[in-house]
Design an enzyme around this catalytic site. Structure first.
Site, PDB file in Angstrom:
ATOM      1  N   CYS A   1     -33.550  32.168 -25.905  1.00 46.69           N
ATOM      2  CA  CYS A   1     -32.376  32.367 -24.966  1.00 46.69           C
ATOM      3  C   CYS A   1     -31.317  32.970 -26.159  1.00 46.69           C
ATOM      4  O   CYS A   1     -31.015  32.163 -27.325  1.00 46.69           O
ATOM      5  CB  CYS A   1     -31.946  31.079 -24.454  1.00 46.69           C
TER       6      CYS A   1
ATOM      7  N   VAL B   1     -24.216  31.213 -22.495  1.00 52.80           N
ATOM      8  CA  VAL B   1     -25.030  30.025 -22.287  1.00 52.80           C
ATOM      9  C   VAL B   1     -25.338  28.930 -23.358  1.00 52.80           C
ATOM     10  O   VAL B   1     -26.082  29.421 -24.320  1.00 52.80           O
ATOM     11  CB  VAL B   1     -26.404  30.501 -21.531  1.00 52.80           C
ATOM     12  N   PRO B   2     -24.765  27.804 -23.416  1.00 51.66           N
ATOM     13  CA  PRO B   2     -25.096  27.184 -24.557  1.00 51.66           C
ATOM     14  C   PRO B   2     -26.329  26.177 -24.858  1.00 51.66           C
ATOM     15  O   PRO B   2     -26.419  24.969 -24.567  1.00 51.66           O
ATOM     16  CB  PRO B   2     -24.078  25.806 -24.326  1.00 51.66           C
ATOM     17  N   CYS B   3     -27.364  27.090 -25.141  1.00 48.37           N
ATOM     18  CA  CYS B   3     -28.696  26.617 -25.200  1.00 48.37           C
ATOM     19  C   CYS B   3     -28.857  25.631 -26.245  1.00 48.37           C
ATOM     20  O   CYS B   3     -29.988  24.701 -26.083  1.00 48.37           O
ATOM     21  CB  CYS B   3     -29.622  27.762 -25.478  1.00 48.37           C
ATOM     22  N   HIS B   4     -28.017  25.340 -27.276  1.00 46.96           N
ATOM     23  CA  HIS B   4     -28.233  24.344 -28.367  1.00 46.96           C
ATOM     24  C   HIS B   4     -27.832  22.846 -27.600  1.00 46.96           C
ATOM     25  O   HIS B   4     -28.206  21.875 -28.391  1.00 46.96           O
ATOM     26  CB  HIS B   4     -27.021  24.577 -29.300  1.00 46.96           C
TER      27      HIS B   4
END
Length: 106
Positions: A51, A56-59
């Site tokens: 990602c 988009v806060p994938c963390h």
């Protein structure tokens, strides 16, 4: 262009991840359930692995039980991003996981 079922699922996953507020985390399984496929945690992990979608806060997506999990190959970056939001990681786990866990509402 018509979207495939996989593409629609990916969009639902990204939409769910966008709902996780700063300073909170959700597991791959939590996101899978919010995207309508509660048994697809591994698929969510694969989507998160690659990602790089802006916004988009994938963390903020972590493994079960509060384990940090990966982040595109850089666990240190994931740790730093979460730390900047006030999420403390001790060893390989999010401290106070139960308090930091975001619960999706339907």
């Amino acid at each position: 262009m018509k979207q495939t079922p996989t593409g629609r699922f990916r969009q639902r996953v990204l939409s769910a991840v966008r709902r996780i507020p700063a300073g909170r985390v959700a597991t791959y399984g939590d996101v899978a359930a919010a995207a309508g496929a509660p048994r697809a945690a591994r698929a969510v992990g694969n989507i998160m692995k690659g990602c790089n979608v802006p916004g988009v806060p994938c963390h903020r997506v972590i493994a079960a039980g509060g384990r940090l999990g990966g982040y595109g190959g850089s666990e240190g970056m994931k740790r730093a991003l979460l730390g900047a939001e006030g999420v403390i990681v001790a060893g390989t786990r999010v401290r106070e996981f139960d308090r930091k866990r975001f619960i999706f509402r339907k």
